[in-house]
Enzyme design. Structure first.
Site, mmCIF file in Angstrom:
data_model
loop_
_atom_site.group_PDB
_atom_site.id
_atom_site.type_symbol
_atom_site.label_atom_id
_atom_site.label_comp_id
_atom_site.label_asym_id
_atom_site.label_seq_id
_atom_site.Cartn_x
_atom_site.Cartn_y
_atom_site.Cartn_z
ATOM 1 N N TYR A 128 4.533 -35.945 26.965
ATOM 2 C CA TYR A 128 5.118 -35.893 25.625
ATOM 3 C C TYR A 128 6.585 -36.321 25.675
ATOM 4 C CZ TYR A 128 0.979 -33.259 24.214
ATOM 5 O OH TYR A 128 -0.319 -32.873 23.959
ATOM 6 N N ASN A 151 -3.097 -37.353 14.976
ATOM 7 C CA ASN A 151 -3.768 -38.655 15.052
ATOM 8 C C ASN A 151 -5.143 -38.537 14.401
ATOM 9 O OD1 ASN A 151 -5.017 -41.060 15.860
ATOM 10 N ND2 ASN A 151 -5.357 -40.321 17.946
ATOM 11 N N CYS A 159 -4.788 -40.443 21.953
ATOM 12 C CA CYS A 159 -3.921 -39.272 22.060
ATOM 13 C C CYS A 159 -4.331 -38.376 23.234
ATOM 14 C CB CYS A 159 -3.898 -38.492 20.751
ATOM 15 S SG CYS A 159 -5.522 -38.027 20.137
ATOM 16 N N HIS A 160 -5.557 -38.552 23.729
ATOM 17 C CA HIS A 160 -6.009 -37.752 24.874
ATOM 18 C C HIS A 160 -5.267 -38.124 26.157
ATOM 19 C CE1 HIS A 160 -8.552 -41.379 24.830
ATOM 20 N NE2 HIS A 160 -8.623 -41.255 26.137
ATOM 21 N N GLU A 186 -12.380 -42.225 31.962
ATOM 22 C CA GLU A 186 -11.470 -43.349 32.168
ATOM 23 C C GLU A 186 -10.958 -43.427 33.605
ATOM 24 O OE1 GLU A 186 -8.353 -43.000 29.297
ATOM 25 O OE2 GLU A 186 -9.691 -43.433 27.619
#
Length: 198
Positions: A128, A151, A159-160, A186
């Site tokens: 952040y 979001n 946003c993850h 991912e």
């Protein structure tokens, strides 16, 4: 007329997400709604004209709560059940191949945060604090965190991929388990590191 605001850097080979801010408001919009099974839980999506307007995950959060959350974002739109209109976009996200369109509506600050999110490559994370630095607002850490949580199109606008500075996974609007599943898919190293600079 749809105006493309920016393109999401490919989350996976062959995936492109075109992001628009049009229409500017939901007055008179007819939004299609659909529910789709995914490896991360049930994805609940809203959209119009082939463009996703909202996407959230049920699992830790009950489906009725996800729907209430997403519907409340578009109080002047009419919602109709039409999963077939959204299925191609969800399939594109699942396969990581093709192109989808996403509509974002928010303040200029929110759009700034969401644009920055699109620059975080798949398999990597950003804190952040780094995100706040990236948009030139290093002291707006709390506001950045709030914008990340607001979001409307989770997964497509990633946003993850935002974690805490120390490497802890941090919160996620749809639950930590969903965030972990998205990052694991991912190939992200969730903790303890985050990318030093993008």
């Amino acid at each position: 007329m749809t105006r493309t605001l920016f393109l999401l850097a490919p989350a996976e080979p062959g995936l492109r997400v075109a992001i628009t801010t049009q229409p500017a408001e939901d007055l008179g919009a007819v939004l299609c709604r659909g529910r789709f099974p995914t490896p991360f839980g049930t994805a609940i999506a809203y959209g119009a004209g082939g463009t996703l307007w909202a996407l959230g995950f049920a699992g830790p959060t009950p489906e009725d709560q996800v729907e209430a959350d997403l519907t409340a974002r578009f109080p002047r739109a009419k919602v109709v059940e039409a999963p077939e209109a959204l299925a191609p976009a969800i399939q594109t996200l699942l396969s990581g191949r093709g192109e989808i369109a996403v509509r974002l509506g928010g303040t200029e600050f929110q759009l700034q945060v969401w644009r920055a999110l699109t620059q975080v490559p798949a398999g990597q994370v950003i804190s952040y604090a780094m995100l706040a630095e990236r948009i030139g607002r290093p002291k707006a850490l709390r506001a950045v965190g709030t914008a990340v949580g607001q979001n409307p199109v989770s997964w497509a606008v990633p946003c993850h991929r935002v974690t805490r500075t120390g490497g802890a996974i941090g919160g996620y609007h749809w639950g930590e388990a969903v965030k972990r599943a998205l990052l694991t898919r991912e190939g992200a190293s969730i903790a303890p590191r985050s990318i030093a600079a993008l």
